[in-house]
Design a protein around this motif. Structure first.
Motif, PDB file in Angstrom:
ATOM      1  N   PHE A 104       0.551  -0.835   0.189  1.00 44.52           N
ATOM      2  CA  PHE A 104       0.245  -0.331   0.376  1.00 44.52           C
ATOM      3  C   PHE A 104       0.894   0.918  -0.148  1.00 44.52           C
ATOM      4  N   ALA A 105       0.261   2.628  -0.419  1.00 50.27           N
ATOM      5  CA  ALA A 105       1.154   3.768  -0.915  1.00 50.27           C
ATOM      6  C   ALA A 105      -0.004   4.140  -0.441  1.00 50.27           C
ATOM      7  N   GLU A 106       0.229   5.557   0.274  1.00 53.34           N
ATOM      8  CA  GLU A 106      -0.968   6.468   0.488  1.00 53.34           C
ATOM      9  C   GLU A 106      -1.110   7.928   0.031  1.00 53.34           C
ATOM     10  N   GLN A 107      -2.351   8.678  -0.654  1.00 54.50           N
ATOM     11  CA  GLN A 107      -2.097   9.323  -0.812  1.00 54.50           C
ATOM     12  C   GLN A 107      -3.484  10.346  -0.039  1.00 54.50           C
ATOM     13  N   PRO A 108      -2.259  11.382   0.857  1.00 54.88           N
ATOM     14  CA  PRO A 108      -2.833  11.692   2.358  1.00 54.88           C
ATOM     15  C   PRO A 108      -3.811  13.161   1.060  1.00 54.88           C
ATOM     16  N   GLN A 109      -3.791  13.197   0.471  1.00 55.40           N
ATOM     17  CA  GLN A 109      -4.613  14.564  -0.615  1.00 55.40           C
ATOM     18  C   GLN A 109      -5.133  13.997  -2.009  1.00 55.40           C
ATOM     19  N   PRO A 110      -6.029  14.872  -2.285  1.00 59.17           N
ATOM     20  CA  PRO A 110      -7.064  14.126  -3.995  1.00 59.17           C
ATOM     21  C   PRO A 110      -5.794  15.411  -4.696  1.00 59.17           C
ATOM     22  N   LEU A 111      -4.725  15.110  -5.337  1.00 55.75           N
ATOM     23  CA  LEU A 111      -3.504  15.775  -6.106  1.00 55.75           C
ATOM     24  C   LEU A 111      -3.544  15.318  -7.260  1.00 55.75           C
ATOM     25  N   GLY A 112      -4.949  14.091  -7.547  1.00 53.86           N
ATOM     26  CA  GLY A 112      -4.377  13.788  -9.442  1.00 53.86           C
ATOM     27  C   GLY A 112      -4.133  12.226  -9.267  1.00 53.86           C
ATOM     28  N   LEU A 113      -5.013  11.985  -9.991  1.00 53.25           N
ATOM     29  CA  LEU A 113      -4.158  10.569 -11.272  1.00 53.25           C
ATOM     30  C   LEU A 113      -2.748  10.604 -10.827  1.00 53.25           C
ATOM     31  N   GLY A 114      -2.184  11.557 -11.855  1.00 52.70           N
ATOM     32  CA  GLY A 114      -0.657  11.239 -11.728  1.00 52.70           C
ATOM     33  C   GLY A 114       0.052  12.066 -10.241  1.00 52.70           C
ATOM     34  N   HIS A 115      -0.798  12.290  -9.313  1.00 55.29           N
ATOM     35  CA  HIS A 115       0.692  12.373  -7.481  1.00 55.29           C
ATOM     36  C   HIS A 115       0.204  10.648  -7.124  1.00 55.29           C
TER      37      HIS A 115
END
Length: 308
Positions: A104-115
């Motif tokens: 798993f990797a975490e993306q804390p903020q919705p900054l786009g698919l590229g992010h």
């Protein structure tokens, strides 16, 4: 030239706002499409591709996804002991085989698919990797495996024709040659263009096979539409000096990020299951979604479900 796709990235950090209120408490990836969650279709497609590692990008609040993918032998044993062997088997069948690693990797903020893809950069294995959007359910032949059979390097994206008025909802390819076969060399793409400015009607769908150089490009590309880091923008930049192919997949895509798409997919999946084909639509059945309504028709040439 044959390439081994060792990793697949499944972005699953989105809030699912189009599916509120259910997604206030339940990750959209865990909403059922008739008999199984959307995420399970994505996992199964990754397994079919033969990857060694599945990287799932989630928001820290979406712990339900971790729980879903954690084996629960005690629960399975309890179901079997109480005579609910069919349910026990169904639960056992969703477990990822032991030779495939799930991280798993975490993306804390919705900054786009590229992010989201960039968040997985340190977890993908060497070589080209796949990206699979669980919102885009494709019934029929597993799309990524089909793409891998044609992949020769560079970037490849699944593609389908859309009506001119819908081009503003997709990444649209710049087509410079006549379409020959399933894999089409294109010159670039534009993210969500105005219909009167769209370079074609060939739209990107949520399956990608990407050269790892995309990570370097994503770190450098400026924010695009919506103030987000757009994967499409990075791919378009790379297309200036590496090959970009649009791949016309043979299955049928459903947008399961909205209520109508989720319903259409569930109806198609129901016919699939009732027809005795777990991954391929029942022969002679075509579900045509028009204005949110679904009609079913029998046609000898219709081997898959078509949503419009």
């Amino acid at each position: 030239m044959t390439h081994t796709i060792a990793s697949v990235v499944i972005p699953a950090a989105g809030k699912g706002t189009r599916l509120l209120p259910a997604t206030k408490a339940t990750p959209k990836e865990l909403l059922n499409i008739y008999d199984r969650p959307a995420l399970q279709f994505a996992i199964d497609e990754a397994i079919d591709l033969g990857v060694q590692r599945i990287v799932i990008v989630i928001h820290p609040d979406k712990s339900g996804i971790r729980q879903y993918l954690t084996p629960d032998r005690a629960f399975i044993d309890d179901l079997n002991a109480s005579g609910k062997t069919r349910l026990g088997a169904a639960l056992a069948n969703i477990e990822v085989p032991g030779h495939i690693e799930v991280v798993f990797a975490e993306q804390p903020q919705p900054l786009g698919l590229g992010h989201a893809v960039l968040c997985a950069a340190e977890l993908t294995l060497p070589g080209p990797f796949a990206v699979l959007l669980p919102d885009d359910l494709i019934l029929g032949t597993p799309c990524l495996s089909e793409m891998a059979d044609y992949y020769t390097g560079g970037h490849m994206i699944a593609a389908m024709e859309v009506p001119q008025e819908e081009t503003s909802s997709y990444g649209i390819f710049s087509v410079t040659q006549a379409s020959i076969g399933r894999s089409l060399l294109v010159s670039g793409m534009v993210e969500k263009p105005n219909p009167d400015e769209a370079p074609s009607r060939l739209a990107a769908v949520g399956r990608y096979i990407l050269d790892p150089r995309i990570f370097e490009t994503l770190r450098d590309v400026p924010k695009g539409a919506g103030g987000e880091i757009q994967l499409t923008d990075a791919i378009a930049r790379d297309a200036e000096d590496i090959a970009l192919h649009a791949f016309r997949f043979s299955g049928t895509r459903f947008d399961c990020g909205c209520h109508d798409g989720l319903l259409d997919a569930a109806i198609a999946r129901k016919h699939q299951v009732r027809g005795g084909r777990n991954g391929i639509a029942a022969k002679g059945i075509s579900a045509l979604s028009i204005g949110g309504k679904v009609t079913v028709s029998g046609a000898d040439t219709a081997g898959i479900y078509h949503a419009r």
